[in-house]
Structure formats: C-alpha cells, structure tokens
Design a protein around this motif. Structure first.
Motif, PDB file in Angstrom:
ATOM      1  N   LYS A 103       0.832  -1.213   0.000  1.00 19.42           N
ATOM      2  CA  LYS A 103       0.000   0.000   0.000  1.00 19.42           C
ATOM      3  C   LYS A 103       0.863   1.259   0.000  1.00 19.42           C
ATOM      4  CE  LYS A 103      -4.099  -1.765   2.343  1.00 19.42           C
ATOM      5  NZ  LYS A 103      -4.782  -1.864   3.622  1.00 19.42           N
ATOM      6  N   THR A 116       2.553   1.753  -3.308  1.00 21.00           N
ATOM      7  CA  THR A 116       1.571   2.171  -4.321  1.00 21.00           C
ATOM      8  C   THR A 116       1.277   3.663  -4.195  1.00 21.00           C
ATOM      9  OG1 THR A 116       0.602  -0.019  -4.241  1.00 21.00           O
ATOM     10  CG2 THR A 116      -0.748   1.710  -5.206  1.00 21.00           C
ATOM     11  N   LEU A 120      -8.518   3.890  -3.930  1.00 21.51           N
ATOM     12  CA  LEU A 120      -7.738   2.660  -4.094  1.00 21.51           C
ATOM     13  C   LEU A 120      -7.288   2.089  -2.748  1.00 21.51           C
ATOM     14  CD1 LEU A 120      -6.163   0.780  -6.136  1.00 21.51           C
ATOM     15  CD2 LEU A 120      -4.258   2.333  -5.864  1.00 21.51           C
ATOM     16  N   TYR A 138     -11.148   4.350 -11.456  1.00 26.36           N
ATOM     17  CA  TYR A 138     -10.984   3.353 -10.381  1.00 26.36           C
ATOM     18  C   TYR A 138     -11.940   2.180 -10.596  1.00 26.36           C
ATOM     19  CZ  TYR A 138     -11.425   1.000  -5.947  1.00 26.36           C
ATOM     20  OH  TYR A 138     -11.494   0.026  -4.978  1.00 26.36           O
ATOM     21  N   SER A 173     -10.914  -1.570 -10.750  1.00 21.43           N
ATOM     22  CA  SER A 173     -11.141  -2.200  -9.435  1.00 21.43           C
ATOM     23  C   SER A 173     -11.238  -3.721  -9.481  1.00 21.43           C
ATOM     24  CB  SER A 173     -12.383  -1.609  -8.780  1.00 21.43           C
ATOM     25  OG  SER A 173     -13.491  -1.899  -9.583  1.00 21.43           O
ATOM     26  N   VAL A 178      -5.174  -4.518  -8.563  1.00 26.33           N
ATOM     27  CA  VAL A 178      -5.844  -3.721  -7.521  1.00 26.33           C
ATOM     28  C   VAL A 178      -6.210  -4.616  -6.337  1.00 26.33           C
ATOM     29  CG1 VAL A 178      -7.925  -2.356  -7.019  1.00 26.33           C
ATOM     30  CG2 VAL A 178      -6.634  -1.932  -9.100  1.00 26.33           C
ATOM     31  N   GLN A 222      -4.999  -4.117  -2.461  1.00 28.22           N
ATOM     32  CA  GLN A 222      -5.971  -3.941  -1.367  1.00 28.22           C
ATOM     33  C   GLN A 222      -5.974  -5.106  -0.379  1.00 28.22           C
ATOM     34  OE1 GLN A 222      -9.533  -3.256  -3.640  1.00 28.22           O
ATOM     35  NE2 GLN A 222      -9.240  -1.027  -3.593  1.00 28.22           N
ATOM     36  N   LEU A 227       0.712   0.922 -11.258  1.00 30.16           N
ATOM     37  CA  LEU A 227       0.354   0.028 -10.150  1.00 30.16           C
ATOM     38  C   LEU A 227       1.164  -1.275 -10.235  1.00 30.16           C
ATOM     39  CD1 LEU A 227      -3.537   0.496  -9.927  1.00 30.16           C
ATOM     40  CD2 LEU A 227      -1.763   1.654  -8.643  1.00 30.16           C
TER      41      LEU A 227
END
Lengths: 191, 243
Positions: A9, A12, A58, A177, A181, A186, A190, B193
């Motif tokens: 996290k 990112t 995010l 997003y 997602s 992603v 998460q 990302l």
C-alpha cells in the motif's frame, strides 16, 4: 483487506505520487512556463483532485491521501517551482484528512457520490486557502488581478466553479478506479 | 529531471545538513515571494550569489538550468503587468520588474536547493527527524521509481501512436487531443500500479517490515550549518521588520 499499512500500500501511494509529480513536471515545463499562471488554476484544479481521489479510493484507508500529498510535495521540493511548500505545508493535513474522511463516510452508503464530493472538497479547501492568503498577506501577483474580480460575488462564483471542476475530476477518478477495481493488481494492493 | 538538476560537488553548501538547507529554503520562500521589501530583496539576491559562489556550481551551469524557468516567466509577468496594472507605462513596467526580481530570487533559491541536495538526503533527513521509517522508505523507493514510471509512460504513448492515435493538438479539433489523453490514463495508471507491486514484492522478499526497527543515521551539524542558518534567520527577521 488488511487494516494496517502494508508495504504494498505504501509503495503504491509512492508510485501514484511519482506519476502525479511527473505529469506536473510536464505541465510546468510546457504549459505553465509558456503561459505564465493563466492555466495554472485550471490544470492544477483538474490534475490535483484526480490523483488524490484515486489514491483515496484505491487504498481506502484513513491517512492515504495525506501521505500521498506529503510525498507529492516532497518530490516537488527538488524542482524550482514556486507553489509547493509554503501554502501546502498547512494544507497537507487539512486536505488529506478531509478527503480521506469524506471518502470513508460516503464509501458505504453513497459510493457513487464519493469521487465527486472528495474532488469538490479538495478544490474548495485549496481555493479557501488561496483566498485567506490573498486577504491576509497578499499574493505576489495580486496587483495584476483586475479589480472587479476582487468582490464577494466573483470570489464566490470562482470558488464554486473551481470546486465543481474538482468534483468532475474526482468523478473521473472514480470512473477510472471502477474500471480498474476488478483487476488482479488492484485486488493484490488492497489485500 | 532530479538527476539532471543535482550537481555532485565537494563544497560547503553541498556538505550542509539537509535540515539546514531545508529550513533556510522554507524561510526564504515566503520572504522572497511577498514579505521582503525591494531593499531586503537585494540583500536576499546578494545572499543567493554568495551561496552560489560557495557551492562551486558556476554561473554558466546555474544559468543553463534556470533559464528554462526564468525567461518565459519574466516575459509573462512583464506582459501581464503592462496589461493589468494601473498607472502609466513606467509604473506598470517597474511593478512588473519588481515582481520579476521576486520570482527570480524565489526560483533561483529553488534551483540552488535542487542542485546542492542529493535526493537521497531527503528520506535520510526524515529518518533522522525520527519520522516513521515506512514513509522515508516510501520516499526513497519513490525516487527510484521515477525513471521506471517515466519509461512506462513513454512506452504507453508509443503503443498508442503505433495503433494510429493522433497525438497533435489542433485548435480546430481540440476534442481529438483530449480523446488521445483519455486513452492513456487507464494503461498508464495500470502499469504504474504493476511497477509498484513489483517493487514492493522485492522489498518484502528482502525482509523489509514497515513496523520493524531500522538503524537511523547520526545527525552532525557543522559550524557552517550554524553560520548559514544564523544569516538566513537574520535576513528573515530583517524582512519582517522592514515589511
């Protein structure tokens, strides 16, 4: 989703801050350097809320936007730009925590509104800080602003316009997003 | 960009502690932007020249970095001042000129800071200030990621061009440019990302723990740190008194 800050996290957030910084550099050296400050409000009013809302959606954790803002400002520090530190030093916690707070409040029941409201709040706070600085200490280019613009009516109108622009940008961030997602990357961030 | 700005030299200014440079920069930012009167602005300009000489960077090298920002900005400010300021031509030009000096001093301090501060000093400085190391490490990795993400952006743009995307901006059809820009957003963010996940995997595999303990480098302020900070503080106080 893990509650604490994981390495993924944090990295990112750093990566998105780098992306925002690189896009800012391109704008600074091309658009702004050739047009002075004419387009600065417009460009920063669109790019700024887009990335901060994206980070907030995010990571979806309180403090993400504040860390992101801190990183962007530190990256910008190594460039000879005027804007980054002075005003933003006061704004980092206020803007960051406000965006995170609004996002977390709206995330459960009003998910669709979250992006717009976060972007709106971000630009509104930016604008309010500029107005406060303008009236308390004066801005370097204040003398160049046409006098008719310095009235309550125009200040309110410009504030609403800029905030709505931020809202639209925040909404676009939410659209992006939503597109991303369901991707594995992603989900991995998460986790 | 950052790598291009930083100049590796052995000088008093380069050897200053990160916090001395950072606090001096913070003091000069509001001072040169709007607090300093024209007289104090000249003192600031003198201090800038002194720092520049002490840093052994050289005027030509400094100007090569600064001209990109200073020339268009100066022209823009003078034109705006002539268009919007009140008074006769001389007054408007003079107002513009003072603003140009303000911005020149402001940007020059920024350039000097960037030229004498190795980006790696920044996370180190934060670690020494006992801020949580997870943020310092994020910052350090961020600097490492800049060329990687920059390359990714170029790759995505080239890929879109290869598919026949029109990258040019035309006033007749501005929508086309925005359509091209929007086609870049999702792939660029996605590859950013991906890069971040790969880098964090590398960190994790090497045993990095954001909540664990880390060795913090020692802080050592030299005589020059105190001396330059005192000068900066004195100029700031002077700026406030005369303002």
């Amino acid at each position: 989703m893990k509650k604490g800050w994981t390495t993924t996290k944090l990295i990112t957030i750093g990566a998105i801050a780098v992306l925002r910084f690189l896009i800012g550099v391109v704008f600074y050296t091309t658009v702004l350097a050739s047009t002075g400050n004419i387009f600065s409000g417009l460009t920063y009013g669109v790019i700024g809320p887009f990335f901060i809302v994206f980070v907030s959606l995010l990571i979806n954790q309180f403090g993400a936007a504040a860390i992101y803002l801190l990183l962007v400002n530190i990256f910008t520090m190594t460039l000879p730009t005027i804007l980054p530190l002075f005003t933003n030093l006061f704004l980092i916690p206020v803007k960051g925590f406000s965006v995170d707070g609004v996002n977390l409040l709206l995330a459960k029941k009003h998910r669709a509104l979250s992006g717009f409201v976060c972007g709106f709040v971000h630009n509104l706070l930016d604008y309010l800080m500029m107005v406060i600085i303008f009236f308390t200490v004066g801005l370097p280019s204040a003398k160049n602003i046409p006098s008719f613009l310095i009235s309550f009516k125009w200040i309110t109108l410009l504030g609403i316009l800029l905030s709505v622009l931020g809202g639209i940008s925040g909404y676009l961030a939410q659209v992006v997003y939503n597109k991303l997602s369901r991707t594995s990357i992603v989900k991995r961030i998460q986790k | 960009m950052i790598g291009n700005l930083f100049v590796q030299k052995k000088s008093i200014i380069h050897d200053l502690d990160f916090w001395t440079k950072f606090v001096c920069f913070l003091l000069f930012l509001p001072l040169s932007a709007f607090l300093a009167s024209p007289k104090v602005l000249l003192v600031l300009l003198g201090f800038l020249v002194l720092l520049l000489f002490l840093s052994y960077i050289g005027l030509i090298k400094f100007w090569q970095s600064a001209k990109l920002y200073l020339i268009p900005l100066s022209i823009g400010i003078i034109v705006l001042s002539l268009l919007f300021s009140s008074g006769n031509f001389e007054t408007r030009f003079l107002e513009g000129l003072i603003l140009v000096i303000r911005f020149t001093v402001l940007i020059s301090f920024g350039i000097l800071f960037a030229m004498t501060t190795n980006p790696i000093e920044i996370p180190g400085g934060f670690l020494r200030a006992h801020l949580p190391h997870k943020f310092g490490i994020t910052l350090m990795v961020g600097y490492r990621m800049m060329p990687l993400i920059s390359n990714k952006i170029t790759t995505v743009i080239n890929a879109q061009k290869a598919r026949g995307a029109n990258t040019g901006f035309s006033l007749k059809n501005p929508g086309q440019f925005f359509y091209f820009a929007s086609s870049l957003i999702v792939p660029i963010i996605h590859s950013t990302l991906e890069t971040s996940v790969r880098l964090s995997d590398t960190l994790i595999s090497r045993g990095y723990d954001p909540e664990g303990k880390i060795t913090v480098p020692e802080t050592k302020f030299s005589l020059f740190d105190y001396l330059i900070f005192s000068f900066a503080l004195a100029i700031t106080l002077l700026g406030f008194l005369i303002h």
